[in-house]
Motif scaffolding. Sequence first.
Motif, mmCIF file in Angstrom:
data_model
loop_
_atom_site.group_PDB
_atom_site.id
_atom_site.type_symbol
_atom_site.label_atom_id
_atom_site.label_comp_id
_atom_site.label_asym_id
_atom_site.label_seq_id
_atom_site.Cartn_x
_atom_site.Cartn_y
_atom_site.Cartn_z
ATOM 1 N N GLY A 1 -154.354 -1.393 -40.001
ATOM 2 C CA GLY A 1 -155.547 -1.599 -40.820
ATOM 3 C C GLY A 1 -155.255 -2.460 -42.039
ATOM 4 O O GLY A 1 -156.058 -3.328 -42.409
ATOM 5 N N TYR B 1 -154.967 -6.033 -40.883
ATOM 6 C CA TYR B 1 -156.279 -6.630 -40.628
ATOM 7 C C TYR B 1 -156.930 -7.071 -41.935
ATOM 8 O O TYR B 1 -157.529 -8.153 -42.010
ATOM 9 C CB TYR B 1 -157.179 -5.651 -39.888
ATOM 10 N N LYS B 2 -156.843 -6.237 -42.963
ATOM 11 C CA LYS B 2 -157.451 -6.579 -44.241
ATOM 12 C C LYS B 2 -156.793 -7.810 -44.864
ATOM 13 O O LYS B 2 -157.440 -8.614 -45.536
ATOM 14 C CB LYS B 2 -157.358 -5.395 -45.204
ATOM 15 N N GLY C 1 -156.599 -10.545 -40.882
ATOM 16 C CA GLY C 1 -157.441 -10.536 -39.696
ATOM 17 C C GLY C 1 -156.750 -10.004 -38.455
ATOM 18 O O GLY C 1 -155.658 -9.415 -38.516
ATOM 19 N N LEU C 2 -157.375 -10.236 -37.307
ATOM 20 C CA LEU C 2 -156.939 -9.638 -36.042
ATOM 21 C C LEU C 2 -155.534 -10.079 -35.638
ATOM 22 O O LEU C 2 -154.718 -9.257 -35.205
ATOM 23 C CB LEU C 2 -157.941 -9.988 -34.941
ATOM 24 N N ALA D 1 -152.944 -8.387 -37.679
ATOM 25 C CA ALA D 1 -152.927 -6.960 -37.357
ATOM 26 C C ALA D 1 -152.114 -6.703 -36.088
ATOM 27 O O ALA D 1 -151.295 -5.770 -36.040
ATOM 28 C CB ALA D 1 -154.355 -6.444 -37.185
ATOM 29 N N LEU E 1 -159.035 -1.068 -34.829
ATOM 30 C CA LEU E 1 -159.396 -2.483 -34.930
ATOM 31 C C LEU E 1 -160.907 -2.689 -34.809
ATOM 32 O O LEU E 1 -161.439 -3.685 -35.297
ATOM 33 C CB LEU E 1 -158.666 -3.291 -33.850
ATOM 34 N N PRO F 1 -163.202 -3.565 -39.432
ATOM 35 C CA PRO F 1 -164.084 -4.657 -39.873
ATOM 36 C C PRO F 1 -165.397 -4.195 -40.499
ATOM 37 O O PRO F 1 -165.988 -4.906 -41.311
ATOM 38 C CB PRO F 1 -164.346 -5.436 -38.570
#
Length: 399
Positions: A67, A70-71, A74-75, A78, A320, A324
């Motif tokens: 997480g 991702y922050k 992004g994907l 991550a 995931l 978002p």
Amino acid sequence: MAKRQLLFIRNVIFFTFTAFGGAQAHISLLLRYFVKNTHFISEEELLELNALAQVLPGPASTQTLVGIGYKVGGLKLAILTFLIWIIPSAAIMTLAAISYAMLDQKQRFIEILKFIHPIALGIVAYGAYNLGRKVLVNEVAIFLAFGAVVATLVLRNAYVFPLAILIGGMVSSAIGTPTDEAQIRVRLFANINPRKLSYFIGVLLFMAMLGAIINRTSPFSLPIRLFENFYRNGIFVFGGGQVLVPLMFTEFVEMKHYLLQSDFISGFAVQQVLPGPTFSFTSYLGALSMKQGGYGISGQVLGGALAVLGINLPGLILVLFIVPFWDDLKKITRIKYSLAGINAVSVGFIIAAFILLIKPMGFELLPITILISTFLILNFTKISPPFIILAGIVLGFLI
């Protein structure tokens, strides 16, 4: 790749090779590597991600770290974060299953790392102290944390974890003051792509349905059945490694006889002195199960990869998908107020884990001194955990 992302990857590598002590110790290291020293995210964001991971099935530390990735980027970042985090320990555990020569040397390996236990406990104490200061700010939070400690120590049951988290979230949510949420909900659901939602839910349900069919059909090969076993457990495991190990023992040793009790315990002993996620233990189980099934080295490597992928995939898909939309989702009042209770219960789990882990140590002077010294060093200096762990390894080698 941006300089900030490269710095993040460097810290993920540091975290991967210094994250001893299980999920309870990992949260304090996450604070140190990604909040206090580098400010990739705020402390509030980390606590929110940790609370989210607690209510999802799967490995909490892995989900929290992914997480954060991702922050930050992004994907793609991550997924890269997940691979960096999971591959080293999973590879070692797969090698341990393949090579009994390595298992024969495990006693020496454990002796060299014998001081890692008190160091890890010092990190756990540091994590509990810092989180407690931030989370236990009122009587309700203190009561929930105390209740989680008592429930964990008295009941000693896997169902304590999801039930305590659910109760903690419900209590703090009920006490919070409700506000008008209509606009927030409209914006949230407007931002969710229906196709993406159906994709994630469809993948989870399809895999679960396929697994149920495979589990009842003998002609399928062992690798496919193993993947189903681990994927299914990945959907239903709440509470991290404390719950994973007894579930794996019951299914793989007592029910399906994929491996012997002595092999299971030997592998778990090796895993306990390695950094990284507890869930990487599944790669050992997958590889050794393939070995007992008559497969060669390549088959055992495949078994280890399928196991660690299967056990992590459900939790990875969920986190995931949710992260978002988390900024909008957490604004819904009942969810927002539930996070305080979930974090309070998490502190209780950490305290209970500390009590359970310190009992085998007894009142020996040297381990207690190392534990206290680790806590004081982390709390009052800027010395990084890797240097403390390295000092512990050197000490174990010399003494």
